[in-house]
Design an enzyme around this catalytic site. Sequence first.
Site, PDB file in Angstrom:
ATOM      1  N   ASP A   1      19.020  33.413 -39.515  1.00 26.66           N
ATOM      2  CA  ASP A   1      20.606  33.219 -39.025  1.00 26.66           C
ATOM      3  C   ASP A   1      21.520  32.830 -40.133  1.00 26.66           C
ATOM      4  O   ASP A   1      22.478  32.573 -39.805  1.00 26.66           O
ATOM      5  CB  ASP A   1      20.374  32.157 -38.144  1.00 26.66           C
ATOM      6  CG  ASP A   1      19.535  32.341 -36.842  1.00 26.66           C
ATOM      7  OD1 ASP A   1      19.740  33.652 -36.247  1.00 26.66           O
ATOM      8  OD2 ASP A   1      18.811  31.478 -36.185  1.00 26.66           O
TER       9      ASP A   1
ATOM     10  N   ASP B   1      20.945  46.558 -25.325  1.00 30.01           N
ATOM     11  CA  ASP B   1      20.380  46.797 -26.509  1.00 30.01           C
ATOM     12  C   ASP B   1      18.976  47.634 -26.249  1.00 30.01           C
ATOM     13  O   ASP B   1      18.201  47.786 -27.380  1.00 30.01           O
ATOM     14  CB  ASP B   1      19.935  45.404 -27.197  1.00 30.01           C
ATOM     15  CG  ASP B   1      19.641  45.529 -28.590  1.00 30.01           C
ATOM     16  OD1 ASP B   1      20.002  46.573 -29.276  1.00 30.01           O
ATOM     17  OD2 ASP B   1      18.718  44.772 -28.913  1.00 30.01           O
TER      18      ASP B   1
END
Length: 382
Positions: A250, A142
């Site tokens: 989330d 990432d």
Amino acid sequence: MATENKEQKRRDTLTAFVRSEAKALGFDLCRITRPDAIPEAKERLGEFIDAGRHGTMDWMAETRDRRGDPRTLWSDVRSIVVFGLNYGPDEDPRDILAKPDKAAISVYARNRDYHDVIKGRLKEIATRFAARAGADVKVFVDTAPVMEKPLAAAAGLGWQGKHTNLVSRELGSWLFLGSMFTTADLNIDAAEVDHCGSCRACLDICPTNAFPAPYQIDARRCISYLTIEHKGPIDPGLRPLIGNRIYGCDDCLAVCPWNKFAHEASEMKLQPREDLKEPTIEFLLSLDDAAFRVFFSGSPVKRIGRDRFIRNVLIAAGNSGDRRFVERCRALSQDPSPVVRGMAVWALSRLFEAGEFAAFAAQRPDESDSDVRDEWRLAGAV
């Protein structure tokens, strides 16, 4: 024929070796794909950027050509190994949203920075694989222009769901990804197919309506982007929708029905810090720069810096309706950071009664920053 059999045997041996190493180091998934497996990725990325949906993430636009094709990053790559690590929580992270005096930190950020953890494990695998294969390797987590989610889908780890995140039939939506590029030839896995069906739970639960359509996201409305990547003041229209989410969101991951099939976590799974599960807004508002750095040492939260973080906490304070936070917010209205001062003004405008806020505004010092002056105007204190 003998040569072909020998080459295939070598591919089988190296493929089995890298899978074994992945399992030994706690990875839940390990699949392999070709560098030319995501031909559609470049066009989709271009459409995303051209529509401005990347917001202020200029680095994404600057690296768009390299992101679109792994071979532009490394022309010699022949196989890409993609690794997945389950980080699913033991409880529903949405439960904290009903506790406005507490701060919601995204599950992935409740322990050590996963970039460091996964990269360390990948380097171990890469070192042993390179010695065994006699091939060159590079590992990414990432931090390079690698489109890991499309590569993971092409390798068969899962598919990109309607929320654009990877979904696994074995692990649900909670996955850390990492990759190893190599010049070695390995056996290629089949891509996964889409199993979302008619479900749109992840789209419907988004507090800020960040999905213009299934499989599309507008980062400018995404709470994860706003609280982590975005550097300036946050759109006033979106602030009330953020609730007490101070670092990431989330919701779209947690609601995915595929999570119920996630198998029991590996013993090497990262465990959350207890003090990051439900930290109080009052405590977080008290953090100066030094205390912020100490408290979030080793955490990915640290990378956004104290000022942006306190900006987020002030939004949560303003959304809480809890007058216990007034004195903290009042003090922060004099903070050296303009982004903190401005958000303290907004929070106080929501926590004070109208008369109280007018009296407070009448005593404010002269303000040199235009964004902070805008906050005073927004609050009605012209």
